[in-house]
Design an enzyme around this catalytic site. Structure first.
Site, mmCIF file in Angstrom:
data_model
loop_
_atom_site.group_PDB
_atom_site.id
_atom_site.type_symbol
_atom_site.label_atom_id
_atom_site.label_comp_id
_atom_site.label_asym_id
_atom_site.label_seq_id
_atom_site.Cartn_x
_atom_site.Cartn_y
_atom_site.Cartn_z
ATOM 1 N N ARG A 91 159.710 41.171 -26.215
ATOM 2 C CA ARG A 91 159.632 42.575 -25.830
ATOM 3 C C ARG A 91 158.526 43.315 -26.583
ATOM 4 N NH1 ARG A 91 164.608 43.329 -26.453
ATOM 5 N NH2 ARG A 91 165.284 43.219 -24.284
ATOM 6 N N TYR A 92 158.266 42.899 -27.819
ATOM 7 C CA TYR A 92 157.248 43.522 -28.671
ATOM 8 C C TYR A 92 156.156 42.501 -28.985
ATOM 9 C CZ TYR A 92 161.029 46.878 -29.509
ATOM 10 O OH TYR A 92 162.027 47.796 -29.355
ATOM 11 N N ARG A 95 156.798 39.967 -32.308
ATOM 12 C CA ARG A 95 158.048 39.293 -32.601
ATOM 13 C C ARG A 95 158.767 38.893 -31.324
ATOM 14 N NH1 ARG A 95 157.734 44.542 -33.481
ATOM 15 N NH2 ARG A 95 159.411 46.021 -33.033
ATOM 16 N N CYS A 104 179.781 32.724 -30.104
ATOM 17 C CA CYS A 104 180.021 33.497 -31.321
ATOM 18 C C CYS A 104 181.350 33.065 -31.951
ATOM 19 C CB CYS A 104 180.097 34.983 -31.004
ATOM 20 S SG CYS A 104 178.607 35.676 -30.258
ATOM 21 N N CYS A 108 182.921 40.618 -29.718
ATOM 22 C CA CYS A 108 183.090 42.062 -29.829
ATOM 23 C C CYS A 108 183.353 42.642 -28.452
ATOM 24 C CB CYS A 108 181.838 42.697 -30.435
ATOM 25 S SG CYS A 108 181.371 42.025 -32.051
ATOM 26 N N CYS A 111 180.217 44.246 -26.785
ATOM 27 C CA CYS A 111 178.991 43.440 -26.826
ATOM 28 C C CYS A 111 178.059 43.743 -25.652
ATOM 29 C CB CYS A 111 179.350 41.963 -26.811
ATOM 30 S SG CYS A 111 177.909 40.863 -26.809
ATOM 31 N N ARG A 113 175.716 41.819 -24.685
ATOM 32 C CA ARG A 113 175.434 40.558 -23.977
ATOM 33 C C ARG A 113 176.724 39.906 -23.491
ATOM 34 N NH1 ARG A 113 171.274 39.254 -28.443
ATOM 35 N NH2 ARG A 113 169.331 40.040 -27.535
ATOM 36 N N ASP A 274 175.229 50.358 -26.309
ATOM 37 C CA ASP A 274 174.477 50.128 -25.079
ATOM 38 C C ASP A 274 175.373 50.303 -23.851
ATOM 39 O OD1 ASP A 274 171.943 49.364 -26.313
ATOM 40 O OD2 ASP A 274 173.043 47.615 -27.031
ATOM 41 N N ASP A 311 168.596 51.583 -27.816
ATOM 42 C CA ASP A 311 167.810 50.672 -26.984
ATOM 43 C C ASP A 311 167.684 51.294 -25.604
ATOM 44 O OD1 ASP A 311 166.640 47.993 -27.552
ATOM 45 O OD2 ASP A 311 168.513 47.749 -28.680
ATOM 46 N N LYS A 318 163.240 49.937 -28.434
ATOM 47 C CA LYS A 318 164.073 50.837 -29.226
ATOM 48 C C LYS A 318 163.370 52.167 -29.462
ATOM 49 C CE LYS A 318 166.563 47.240 -31.779
ATOM 50 N NZ LYS A 318 166.121 46.121 -30.933
#
Length: 353
Positions: A91-92, A95, A104, A108, A111, A113, A274, A311, A318
């Site tokens: 995205r950047y 990085r 996981c 959560c 989450c 995702r 999100d 985001d 971000k």
């Protein structure tokens, strides 16, 4: 009570007293759609007699997750739109995310995702997909940092982690390797000598971003696991999601940030939730979030001040949610200016309209 193993079914949660019988059907409907796992460390932290327990709220399925609002998205931050090869999100310019695994130790309930992770999710990268991901990184000299996320990369065995890091070590332009993980607080026993050695295998500068949302997550075992990481020379920073009913209180938030700092973890990001499906009951308004963050000014040391981050939906990156890049519009929406200078609209919470 302390569980001998992670609880992964609603029947187990009911037996442990974490889901009342009256809520079994709703929880089961959620579990049929989204992954569930609560580690023994977390089970021991939850007070079954407290219907508002902030740890339970994060991990125990709730029927509210079945309510999806029109503005919510299966891929709220646009991972797929910026995935040139499987396992990579770019995205950047300097990085990339390397999503080696989509599993996981815990799941959560908020989450972003949640449509991708879990036993039935995207799984672990195949050997061929990992080869392609590493080749993508190696072919782009502008990539300075690789962020291992997913899923939680620290669920991988030390052998597999070390193999990935040794391959990154062979790429001269990669200088920083960062891991995003909940493991030190949700499964601290996993942070042993072998895991720490694997994290250092690349010879690069390694950062571990710890996700924790409430001070109670810092048990004695979690603090010891964090100390093992920091004492090994690895730098730790924090990630927290601002969650209604968990940490949307100035005193709790201040206590959490102080606890990070006391454990040598630098507060880094405080995320506005999100627009993931079924997560509206966790989201504050942006105005509420901004007021909470402002309340930390002067309340806690500058060492304890995270960046309040939103985001931008759709994969535009971000933005500081408390900065001039976020402006309230007349229609209740917010105008968000991304790092390219482009403007995007962020919708109000449903009960604001």
């Amino acid at each position: 009570m302390t569980a001998a193993r992670s609880l992964t079914t609603v029947a187990e949660l009911v037996e442990a007293g974490l889901v009342p019988e009256a809520r079994r059907a709703g929880a089961a409907a959620v579990a049929a759609r989204y992954a569930v796992a609560v580690t023994p460390s977390l089970v021991a932290l939850i007070d079954p007699a407290d219907p508002n327990d902030p740890v339970a709220r994060q991990f125990v399925p709730d029927a509210a997750e079945l309510v999806t609002l029109p503005e919510e998205r299966a891929d709220p931050i646009g991972d797929l739109a910026h995935s040139p090869v499987e396992g990579i999100v770019h995205r950047y310019p300097d990085r990339v995310l390397l999503k080696a695994v989509h599993v996981c130790p815990v799941y959560c309930r908020f989450c972003f995702r949640r449509e991708m992770v879990g036993p039935e999710g995207l799984g672990t990268l195949s050997a061929l997909a990992l080869d392609a991901a590493i080749a993508y990184i190696a072919a782009r000299p502008a990539i300075w940092e690789v962020i291992l996320t997913g899923g939680d990369p620290l669920v991988l065995s030390p052998r597999r982690l070390q193999a990935i890091l040794e391959r990154l070590a062979a790429i001269p332009h990669v200088k920083i390797v960062r891991f995003h993980s909940r493991v030190p607080v949700v499964d601290p026993a996993r942070v042993d000598t072998a895991l720490i050695a694997a994290l250092k295998a690349s010879g690069k500068t390694t950062y571990v971003a710890l996700h924790a949302n409430h001070p109670r997550e810092f048990t004695a075992e979690a603090r010891a696991a964090i100390a093992r990481i920091v004492d090994a020379g690895l730098v730790m920073v924090s990630q927290t999601v601002l969650l209604k009913g968990v940490n949307d209180d100035a005193a709790v938030l201040a206590d959490l940030m102080r606890t990070f700092v006391e454990n040598r973890v630098k507060p880094y990001y405080l995320h506005h939730p999100d627009l993931a499906p079924g997560t509206a009951h966790f989201r504050l308004t942006l105005a509420e979030g901004r007021a909470l963050v402002e309340s930390l000014r002067g309340r806690v040391s500058g060492l304890c001040q995270p960046a309040y981050i939103l985001d931008i939906p759709g994969g535009h990156g971000k933005v500081r949610a408390d900065s001039a890049a976020v402006e309230e519009a007349d229609d209740g929406c917010f105008r968000l200016r991304d790092f390219r200078g482009e403007t995007h609209l962020y919708p109000p919470r449903q009960d604001e309209t």
